[in-house]
Design an enzyme around this catalytic site. Structure first.
Site, PDB file in Angstrom:
ATOM      1  N   ASP A  57       0.822  -1.210   0.000  1.00  0.00           N
ATOM      2  CA  ASP A  57       0.000   0.000   0.000  1.00  0.00           C
ATOM      3  C   ASP A  57       0.854   1.257   0.000  1.00  0.00           C
ATOM      4  O   ASP A  57       2.037   1.243   0.314  1.00  0.00           O
ATOM      5  CB  ASP A  57      -0.910   0.011   1.231  1.00  0.00           C
ATOM      6  N   GLU A  58       0.232   2.362  -0.326  1.00  0.00           N
ATOM      7  CA  GLU A  58       0.789   3.703  -0.185  1.00  0.00           C
ATOM      8  C   GLU A  58       2.212   3.824  -0.753  1.00  0.00           C
ATOM      9  O   GLU A  58       3.121   4.331  -0.119  1.00  0.00           O
ATOM     10  CB  GLU A  58       0.772   4.128   1.290  1.00  0.00           C
TER      11      GLU A  58
END
Length: 894
Positions: free
Chosen positions: A564-565
């Protein structure tokens, strides 16, 4: 600032030799003058000066306003910023120069105003207060102030991070004593004495002019409790008979008959291996139901039924004995936990009952982030006990992130030798640089790791409780700890002139000059996905973790990549430019590299017979044909931002979806909307146990009818765009405890409990008041009425029983296990001189302290009912065992 700048900037600015912009020039005499004193010469700082400043500098942090002005940077954070006044008071004179203050701050500082200091963001949450050439020292008792502005807003006093450091090159950094955490002796809660209390709702508590969030006072809480749990439960017997989580089918004797269990239980194991259920029997014994030869008969039996869900069981209490029949050993184990939940501690009887039960979701999980701040093995073992007690069956351990790596990998000792601890090593060769207010003590509780034996102890305990451990070492973003460790390894072998070994597991392209900033404001936290050594690292780690699991008797069958991210990294990496220009993987542009990494790591996992899991935002960009047949996606998409669309889209790929909705399942968020409540709040200002109980995870968009957005404003959920395909369902749900500002095991328990019990209720049991999902698609808002008045009435009645059961039955069990669950604040009003008080979980104690006139007292009195007072009072709750109290609030006299 590029990724190679931090160590250079740190080492230069702490001494001020080369950058006079940050510090006063070295080697120059600095004179301070005023109208009443002779000029004073400042001297170059010494270690004794560092020690004295740390001991005697009084720091005060005050949020001046969250209201943005034209001084905010319009190009950052949509023009939102907040203003902080940092006051520095010297108890003794400070006549040294060439020192600085390093401190952690969640939001990056944009600008500062001071004639003598400058505040600058360095990396992640690390900031620096540097001395300008005009710095004139401190007289004893003198206060100097710095104004700075930071991105977005600060809505909670607990956002401030502790352990500011006094630093100077070639000297040992020291923590400023006034910025250290204090633990309240009555509540056990953290206090940050250097943070000035909030007192203005408009400028300090609100996000914007349109923010409708109400500061929860005792008076408002009293009204909420009065219309909810303070209302009469239909029957006290419902509380006595409560089983948490609620069984699918349960029927009690019409006459409420009971059986005597005062002599304990005599267990017949039949065809059940004792090892499979021993942990549940130990739990019963801890509550007072021990095994004895003279005890009430308890028969355990497995009757295999492949048509039933794993963990299903039947449970009977009759005049002749208790029988628990599971479809497997897990089912028998769950039946024993229902017996424990039914039992009321200190009672001598059990009600006669007939239970037929099975789980609603196969995946009933809890994530614990031990990377940002470490949590002890003992905390995890205790958590496993409570997860098992309430039939949760998946522990997602977040073991690696930017701030630390927490699992020993024998072949790569640098991962824990260096990256399991934070201190103030600007070269990051012995530890990671201090983040999240970690200070300098590498032996503090926020630092540490699980040795192989520690982790295997956790795995064995989980296996004994029918819980699967799913490890996660986040990649390719959130990987700064791994990157710095492998850079240190590179440096070691380069010094030995072994270049092949130096580059074997390197995660960084040193020629990459890409400038980027991650969501947590790091500029050097993303693994270079174009280096073959990055995949050699992944393979080596996974082979090691797989072996650790196998040796502990719990095979590693599923691993969470994270994914993620991922920030805009690699754009200027020569390695990535070369790869994109010439590869046979179908990657034609830089924006496809993140998905390529996930696909390739998933392939590595498949080669090791390990299933792939990851966060939804990292998984959604992958090509379905390049992914394994079984993929778990944790959906952390915010509901009021239309998050259901992405969740449904991933489910329609036939992926296994684990609902991890921040609006309700992020347990690092505050319980209530009050500035002293602990936790982040980017998706919810208040996530109390009742909100978790209200969750209808099968139908995400319908919550627009009953919940508000993060500013307590209505929103619309349009599910006509991407409805679930007919028959699609979710694998399960998972609670999350992220630990950026959860620094102790006690605070972790405070945040997890009692929300975990409501999580278990929603993971196991689908209530009759839940709105079924509409596969045709629909729009939902506060104006639609899919969630009917009758449903609301049934839900609220169910909540009253649940809340009373917690207060009167379950909390005493948590206390027996030394769980420091959150004690709720007290609702109270003073009407016509009469104090009236109530509490969210009836059964807990309420105390009050008089605050006015001749009645003012330091004594806390037990509240037994409405009582006459002559002025304001303070109120607090007290635990059933009387050892702890809740947060104090004040009630004003009307």
């Amino acid at each position: 600032m590029n990724k190679n700048t931090l160590s250079t900037l740190l080492s230069s600015t702490v001494i001020g030799l080369s950058i006079s912009f940050f510090l006063s020039g070295c080697g120059q005499k600095t004179i301070t003058t005023d109208s009443s004193a002779s000029p004073v010469e400042l001297h170059n700082v010494s270690q004794q000066d560092i020690d004295n400043i740390a001991a005697n500098l009084d720091v005060k942090y005050r949020v001046a306003t969250n209201v943005p002005t034209d001084k905010c940077d319009a190009k950052v954070a949509n023009g939102a910023c907040f203003e902080v006044e940092l006051s520095l008071t010297a108890k003794e004179a400070i006549l040294a120069k060439n020192w600085a203050i390093h401190f952690s701050h969640i939001s990056p500082v944009q600008s500062s105003v001071s004639e003598e200091f400058r505040v600058m963001h360095l990396n992640g949450d690390l900031h620096q207060v540097s001395l300008l050439e005009s710095f004139s020292g401190f007289k004893a008792g003198e206060t100097k102030k710095v104004i700075f502005r930071a991105n977005f807003w600060m809505l909670s006093e607990t956002d401030a991070l502790p352990n500011y450091l006094v630093t100077a090159s070639d000297f040992q950094a020291k923590v400023i004593a006034s910025t250290q955490v204090v633990i309240d002796k009555d509540s056990g809660l953290e206090i940050l004495p250097f943070v000035e209390p909030f007192n203005d709702e408009t400028t300090q508590f609100k996000r914007s002019n349109s923010d409708k969030t109400q500061w929860l006072t005792s008076e408002k809480l009293y009204q909420r409790n009065a219309s909810g749990v303070d209302s009469k439960v239909a029957s006290d017997i419902l509380v006595t008979q409560a089983i948490i989580p609620t069984p699918k089918s349960v029927s009690f004797d019409e006459q409420n008959a009971t059986v005597d269990v005062s002599h304990g239980l005599s267990v017949d194991f039949s065809n059940v291996a004792k090892a499979e259920v021993n942990a549940a029997l130990e739990h019963l014994a801890s509550l007072g139901l021990k095994q004895t030869e003279q005890g009430f008969p308890l028969t355990l039996h497995i009757n295999t039924d492949n048509t039933k869900a794993i963990g299903s069981y039947k449970f009977f209490v009759t005049n002749k004995g208790i029988a628990i029949i599971g479809v497997d050993a897990n089912g028998v184990f769950n039946g024993l936990q229902s017996l424990a939940s039914l039992y009321t501690v200190g009672q001598q009887t059990l009600p006669i009952v007939d239970v037929d039960d099975e789980p609603h979701y196969a995946f009933r999980g809890m994530l614990v982030d031990v990377a940002r701040n470490f949590h002890s093995k003992e905390f995890i073992l205790s958590l496993l006990d409570q997860m098992a007690a309430y039939k949760l069956n998946k522990l997602h351990l977040h073991l690696g992130d930017d701030e630390a790596w927490r699992l020993e990998i024998p072949s790569l000792p640098e991962l824990t030798d260096i990256s399991s601890k934070r201190c103030f090593d600007t070269q990051e060769q012995t530890c990671l640089i201090s983040q999240l207010g970690a200070g300098v003590d590498t032996s503090s509780s926020v630092n540490g790791f699980y040795s192989v034996s520690d982790y295997q102890e956790i795995l064995k305990a989980a296996t004994a409780r029918h819980i699967q451990v799913i490890p996660s070492l986040d990649m390719p973003g959130h990987s700064r700890a791994a990157m710095k460790a492998m850079t240190a390894r590179y440096n070691t072998y380069q010094a030995l002139e072994d270049e092949e070994k130096a580059k074997q597991f390197l995660l960084d392209d040193f020629e990459d000059i890409t400038q980027y900033s991650s969501v947590q404001y790091y500029n050097d936290n993303t693994i270079n996905v174009c280096l073959e050594s990055s995949y050699a690292f992944v393979l080596e780690v996974m082979k090691q973790v797989k072996k650790i699991h196998a040796d502990a008797g719990q095979p590693l069958t599923r691993y969470h990549i994270g994914a993620d991210e991922t920030a805009g990294a690699w754009l200027e990496s020569p390695a990535c430019k070369a790869f994109v220009a010439n590869n046979d993987q179908g990657v034609t542009k830089m924006s496809e590299l993140g998905a390529y990494f996930v696909e390739r790591v998933a392939s590595i996992l498949s080669s090791l017979d390990i299933e792939t899991a990851g966060w939804s935002d990292g998984m959604e960009h992958t090509r379905v044909d390049n992914m394994p047949a079984i993929v778990q996606a944790n959906a952390w998409d915010v509901l009021f931002w239309g998050g259901h669309d992405k969740v449904h889209g991933l489910a329609n790929r036939d992926w296994q979806i684990v609902i991890s909705t921040p609006d309700v399942l992020y347990f690092d968020f505050p319980y209530e909307a009050a500035p002293k409540e602990h936790g982040y709040y980017w998706a919810s200002r208040h996530t109390n146990t009742e909100k978790v109980f209200q969750f209808m995870p099968d139908n995400l968009p319908v919550h627009a009818e009953i919940w508000l957005d993060r500013q307590d404003m209505p929103y619309v959920a349009d599910d006509t765009k991407t409805p679930l395909a007919k028959g699609q369902t979710f694998l399960g749900i998972q609670g999350q405890l992220w630990s950026e500002n959860t620094r102790t095991d006690e605070m972790a328990e405070h945040k997890v409990f009692p929300r975990l019990l409501a999580l278990a209720e929603r993971a196991w049991h689908i209530p009759n008041w839940a709105v079924p999902y509409n596969y045709q698609g629909a729009k939902y808002s506060q104006e639609t009425q899919t969630f009917t008045a009758n449903m609301e009435k049934a839900r609220d009645q169910s909540w009253r029983v649940f809340a009373n059961a917690l207060g009167q039955k379950e909390f005493v069990k948590l206390e027996l296990a030394d769980i420091e669950y959150r004690l709720p604040t007290v609702g109270a009003i003073i009407e016509q001189g009469i104090l009236r008080a109530n509490i969210a979980f009836p059964g807990l104690g309420i105390e009050y302290q008089l605050q006015s006139g001749s009645d003012k007292s330091s004594t806390w009195n037990i509240y037994n009912g409405p009582i006459k007072v002559t002025g304001a009072v303070k109120v607090r709750s007290r635990s059933l065992n009387t050892l702890r109290t809740g947060r104090i609030t004040k009630v004003f006299f009307n």
